[in-house]
Design an enzyme around this catalytic site. Sequence first.
Site, PDB file in Angstrom:
ATOM      1  N   HIS A  38       0.835  -1.202   0.000  1.00  0.00           N
ATOM      2  CA  HIS A  38       0.000   0.000   0.000  1.00  0.00           C
ATOM      3  C   HIS A  38       0.869   1.251   0.000  1.00  0.00           C
ATOM      4  O   HIS A  38       1.945   1.263   0.592  1.00  0.00           O
ATOM      5  CB  HIS A  38      -0.904   0.030   1.240  1.00  0.00           C
ATOM      6  CG  HIS A  38      -2.228  -0.608   1.043  1.00  0.00           C
ATOM      7  ND1 HIS A  38      -3.409   0.058   1.267  1.00  0.00           N
ATOM      8  CD2 HIS A  38      -2.575  -1.840   0.622  1.00  0.00           C
ATOM      9  CE1 HIS A  38      -4.437  -0.755   1.008  1.00  0.00           C
ATOM     10  NE2 HIS A  38      -3.941  -1.914   0.621  1.00  0.00           N
ATOM     11  N   GLU A 106      -6.398  -0.415  -6.236  1.00  0.00           N
ATOM     12  CA  GLU A 106      -7.399   0.503  -5.698  1.00  0.00           C
ATOM     13  C   GLU A 106      -6.960   1.939  -5.965  1.00  0.00           C
ATOM     14  O   GLU A 106      -5.768   2.250  -5.916  1.00  0.00           O
ATOM     15  CB  GLU A 106      -7.559   0.331  -4.174  1.00  0.00           C
ATOM     16  CG  GLU A 106      -7.859  -1.061  -3.704  1.00  0.00           C
ATOM     17  CD  GLU A 106      -6.585  -1.815  -3.339  1.00  0.00           C
ATOM     18  OE1 GLU A 106      -5.523  -1.181  -3.183  1.00  0.00           O
ATOM     19  OE2 GLU A 106      -6.654  -3.043  -3.236  1.00  0.00           O
TER      20      GLU A 106
END
Length: 319
Positions: A38, A106
């Site tokens: 991330h 994402e």
Amino acid sequence: MTRYGYFLASEEFSPADMLEQARAAEQAGFDCLAISDHFHPWTGEQGNSPFVWTMIGALAQVTSLPVTTFVTCPTVRMHPALNAQAAATAGVITDNRFRFGVGSGEALNEHILGDVWPAVDVRLEMLEEAVHVIRDLLTGEQVTHRGRHYTVENARLYTTPSEPVPIYVSGFGPKAAALAGRIGDGFVTMTPDEELISQFRSAGGGQKPVLGGLKVCWGTDRAQAVKTVHRKWPTQFLPGELGQVLPDPAHFEQASTLVTEETVADQVVCGDDADEHASAVSAYTEAGFDEVYVGQIGPEQQGFFAFYRAEVLPRLRGA
């Protein structure tokens, strides 16, 4: 035989925390590690986001367990050629114990350079092309590629592992499962969905490995454990495509106000009932998973590892 792994949540824990967890996981008897990739945490409460490739290098120095990214989006934030170089070096430094989990990503992590966040069909198309580029570069041969989404010119990786890095493709719906079956060396998905696994296998996945997992919150006070999950990981329960399209941790915090403690209590294993923990993990084995990764939410890491070493892993292995 199913292998049981520990999931390192880079959104929630510092580099030092995760290195200690990796050591503890190996000592507790876990078979393998997975780590998230991330740029942002899901919420400010989680509070971390170290660079995964640095972490993999560090993990290689403190544990002998295999490591898989859960998962890297190799399409927007970093060009596939750079992902290929990172994966190759990870394969070398782990002595062929690195597996590259990839997915369509994402907006939370991939919008940061100002690129357009495409619709899902385009994201899957980009992922397929990226995997093609990465595989070509991992051979160590010179690569020139001019595709719809990516260009590579006269690129060659000079540091490559002695064995090909397996590329496991993530998916949470039928299109992604079919893509994983077609191009992946394995499949990553996070719910024990037998139909989705069947779609992967029928699309070309055959007997290739299926990996997935769950988060739990061990603690002697179940009510407190529920509160910990509700505070740290309410984003697990957001519906539909929100997880893929919201661009900022603040947006996830806003959406998470819709998630109640009752929802958490109903859907996450909390507390210290060994049978409940073992049953939740076994659901993945029964659905056809080859590797199941468990992540402990919150600070009670030492207690979690002692509990799984003594109570849960022996149950899962029939000891």
